[in-house]
Design an enzyme around this catalytic site. Sequence first.
Site: not given
Lengths: 291, 1226
Positions: B244, B303
Amino acid sequence: MMDNHSVTKKTKGQSLSHKSIPPAFLSSWTTLTLSNDQETHTVRKLDNPHTDHVLFHVDTCLSTMNLAWSLFETDHFPLWSSVLSDHQYQGRGQFNRLWISEPGNLYVTVRLPDLTKGQATAPLMTALAVNQALGRLGIDSEFKWPNDILVHRKKIGGILVEQRTGTVMAGIGVNLASAPSMSAMRDTSPLSPGFLGEWGFSLSPFDLWLTILDELLSLFAQLSDGMEWSVFITALEKAMAFKDEKIVFIPPQGPEFSAVLTGLSPEGGICLQTVDGEKTFLSGSILPVVH
Amino acid sequence: MKTFEDICKEIKGKKILVANRGIAARRISRTIRELLNATPVMTVTDVDKTAPFTAGAKELVLLGQNPRAYLDIDRIIEFAKKQGIAAIHPGWGFASEDSSFPDKCEKAGILFIGPTTDGMELLGNKVKVRDLARSLDIPVVPGSIGAVDVETARQVAIDMGLPVMLKAEGGGGGRGIYEVHDLEQLESAFSKASALAHASFGNPRLFVEKLLTSVRHIEIQTVADRYGNVFAFDERDCTVQRNHQKLVEITPSPWPKMTEELRTRLKDYSKKLVKAVGYYSLATVEFLVDDDLNVYLIEVNTRLQVEHGITESRYGIDLVEEQIAIAFGAELRFNEENTRPIAHAIQVRINCEDPRHGFTPNSGLITRYLSPGGPGIRVDSCISGGHEFPPYYDSAAALLIAYGREWNKTLATMERALNEYVIGGLKTTIPFHLRIIKNRIFRSGDYNTRFVSVTPELMYYKDLDPEALRLSRLTAEISARGFNPFVQLGEYRGLSDKRMPEFAPVLPSLPKTSADIIYPRKDRKALLDYVRDSGRIHFTDTTPRDITQSNSGNRFRLAEDIIVGPYLDRCGFFSIENGGGAHFHVALMANMTYPFNEARIWDQIAPTTLKQILVRSTNLLGYKPQPKNLMQLTGEMICEHHDIVRCFDFLNHVENMAPLAEVVMAAKGNVFEPAISLSWAKGFDVPHYMNVVDEIVAMIARISGLSVKKAQKDFILGLKDMAGVCPPRFISSLVAAIREKYPELVIHYHRHFTDGLFTPAVGAAAKAGAHIVDTAIGSSVRWYGQGEVLSTAAYIEEEMGLKTALNKDMIRTCNFVLKQIMPYYDRYTAPYFQGIDHDVISHGMPGGATSSSQEGAMKQGYIRLLPYMLRFLAGTRQIVRYHDVTPGSQITWNTAFLAVTGAFKRGGEDEVAHLLWVMESVAGVPDNRLSDDLKKERLILYKESNDAFRNLLLGKFGKMPLGFPPDWVYESTFGPDYRKHMAQRTEDSPLIALEKIDIQSETESLTAQIERTPTREELALYLNHPGDALKTIIFRHNFGNPNRLPLDVWFEGLTVGREMNFCDTDGKPHKMSIIDIGPVDPQGVSNVRYHLDDETFNHPVQVAEPVRGGVGGTEMADKSNPCHVASPSTGDLWVMYVKPGDTVVKGEELFNITIMKQEKAVISPMDGIVERVLKTADYKHDKHMTPVREGELLIVLGPIPKRCGKCHSPIKDESFKFCPACGAGL
């Protein structure tokens, strides 16, 4: 520095109340007074209804480790004796670091047998005992090698094992009601301090200690019954914090370096996967990586 | 509504703080400086204070010692206020998605560059955003509705079906994800995941998602201003991941199934989400897309992201600039008309991790740094050469982006840039990314998120420093010692020994025209007809193999072969013998050359002349007999570059040669040359050998399906006199007999020089009808190989009256070249014992082994027994009859050695003399002439024999040429139950019973050991000599091709100041000179500093064993001395409480040692004064511990001389007149 205490007085006490000692322990007890040039202790020797082993209590002291040695030197501390204190002035952590010891938490030192089956026995067995004791009380904890107990990755407890010519003392501190303030994070301590109360666990130091002592006795009994040491290692490895994670390792000599923590070695050292291959260290400390 | 220009005016000169480090901090600082013209400020902890990435900042906010300080928002804001910071950019990671950050900034009057707290909470919370998505009809990954407890998680997992993922509500960036593949794991995974989540994100809550297996990770970058304007960019494809964690990001997606429709759908979903909560700033909406183009929302990141750069490269824009402007209130500048994609872009994350070992992180000094550049490249790094990469943070060293108008060009640019990128001193992911870029499946675009985990070959790469650097280390290794340890000749020389002259041979130019005399190649029939019909004598040159095997320890390198080869090629030789025998093995073991590669190079430098190799019947080139499938593999490789395959068997067991014969006979361009091993003794006469010839011809006939008459025309018969024992008259009659019976059979004669009768013997053979003879170039001829070519040719022409056709001028030229090379080999590789030994005709030790065997005897202290051993050899050859070639010669020698030394050990020289008397009384004497006593005595002869001898007697090597030896030999060898052993004798070929080798599993084993796919040659070498092949593969990996070093440097190394010029395997020139060879330190290491091209390097060489502590280095305590205080065990001293001059009382703690987490206090055994303290430590203050050993002396105490009468303080010095404590007179 070792304290040269002498016992000056022994009195037998009747039932009374004490804010931190559970009533069950107060049915009968004796006091000893130990003193030397520096300090005087009134030490309560409690009749422990749960076990035969000697249990001492003081309101305060320099550190339970020091007190335990003094009691040992004055022949009051047979194997498996323990001394609890509500508060310590100079609680001792590893390398003489200060262990801040406000009342409400567990501060205890216990005398363990010196089984020299691999020298790592005492510290690891103690850590495993604390981990399993907490487990019994419904608290999931992790063991940060070599001496720390973590809950939710916060440091809630620590263990110090000290040895003097064949006698082994294990000091255990567990934060129950409070932890040192966040300003402790301003130095290089890598983990935030925590206490079990912040997650709603409410425990008395005595209850916790008795559970831990029970676990300790059970583990040492299994060991002397011939249980394979590797079984304990496996159990401790399961509770190991940062296992298979990237960490920073600070070796006893040389600069710190990156590694992946892979497990415990049979002697209780730490196994790391580094770029130079698998390495095992018997001493050093772990820092987590900051993301 | 403000414009961008308004904002620039507003923030000009203002301080903008990047509350981050490394790549993020530098990247953001750059934008702050550009158009915005503001002042970049960075937070730094102590370890980052002087890092290279701080160069971008004008000011620093010093955060102190604790590496975790980047997470302490309150403290950062506190400092920011003090330093007059106008705005804070959180970067990525750290506190960038801590939703309290925006509010805290606002309260402090500082602008937060990012979304509001609400925005972050609504979109950044992984559970809430799923709710929001559902309400907007945006599909999400199937899973729990919200955060769940472990019981619910279990139920969800059962309902949805496994596998599932446990994800942190407060998490993101691929962290805090636990995969659960079976239900039993769920509980423990849940508690671990929760703890980790709490620690990492401050939020322990988890939710459950289905783990989709064949999906792609595709995300949309959006940007929105405070006024409701939203823009969505083209997708970023981040499918190449591991655990991941993203490794490679690409825009637009290279997936063949990507469509405009899908793109629009994803953008629409993203904009919807952003608009629905009135979010502004940057946000990335992440999706999974399955094979059927179903889309599932994973999460939204509120972000700036690590991979933002590829979007910037695709559009030619600056996202950070826009993000800052928006934060200050500017209107969004991007819209569909003015913002269009112009390029493809790809980013790889260059991390300090070792992909081949589980991506283990590493930290430490970056010794070299060369970043790529040129068109189409963008680098965002946080490192430089000389930087000490810290272990405390993530492993990201650099982000490398390639961009271009077309996808293929972009990929090529990335590949080029990765090849240019040099980061030395640490392992990085650079070579791993190269493997990805080159991978066929990756390039097709058709893969899913499991690509990395199902493609193990990505890990198979050679992580190599440039060859010149590796060769320089090899040179340092040799130079620091003064001798070459790898060549396995022992410590033949030292640093201060006299040197040979620099190796710079004069090489006469070669004629432009091709050689005059050309033999047909690749056509067996044409070649053999040519030789038969030529009416002259032909010559095989053995200089590169048998000569240098016998006389230079086989150490003649390929480097020198390359010098001599082109000349040899034009001499008019029938063949050049350039491979096989022990040369094969030693090339691997000591010259670190791949022999098959050597053969290939020979064909390049000497393309005209035929090449010849020598192999052993059962073993071929390996260390034990080869099963058929291995023989096939090795045989085919041999035939690729060797035209003539000469095969011998020390028992002349022809059946042993059959399997190889099959392989070579099938290759029509190659010639099989079975060779008869020759000895000259009773029983080994012409009729005997004629039988062997018959067997050989019959075997060839059988294999090729030809008649005997035709078969004799289809191969060459070798005659191999390895010891040089058969006299001229014998070989003459043998050759004549062969020519008479098989007139068409080509005969090839090979003889050694040892007995001194080389030339007459070769002349006799030629006269009798041998077609081809083996000789060598004069300046290489010594005692143990073949004789010299020109003199032999002269003898044949002038004394025997025969014709030859050699290019004698070229031979002379070649000789001149070789003459300049040989002195180096003579100096360092010549055998110990030299000279002609005519007695070889009786003891029979073959040329190559003569010196080494005798040297062995000398080294073991048995030189005085040597004459006896030789006599034993002479005798045993008459009893146990076979030919002294490999391995027979070793067996004979060992038998003699063991017998004689055994006798010596039993009863000294007298016993040895007795042994020899028995041998000489018995050898060659028929049984009926022996006394009963002698018959008993002779049983001592073979008592001490080893397993090889025993196996020989049992027939395990093959059928003995004159049958089994007499029974008493068995009784002598095996003892009383010898009949049992005799019953196990066989005359079958040992090859029959051999199990096939499992080549597949051997390949896997080798792959695992070298951690990459082996080449075909490496596999063949491994199957033949596993130990030495591995050694050479690893040597080449570490040091490169040693043939690139000049000959004198190979043997002697370099001295300080001398410059060595060399070329690497690509032909690029380099120069190296040593600055200093350091003295040997207590660890046994000598540091070599040197220049290589324009850089300076340091290479530590382990020249000696480390000086061991304990006995020798450290002072040990005297156990009987009460004043000695020792360390109770081996461990680390962390505090020493006393210093010399201190007084101590009995029971006082002196020092403390930590041993495996226990602290051991050591207390004073007595009252006294500390006289000496040998080691000290103060861990609490300087974080250093001193290692100590059990029993090591640490403190020496002394008695207190006297005490003050008044105050009882100890008086340390006898000479004191007044008490230092109370002042009283003493």
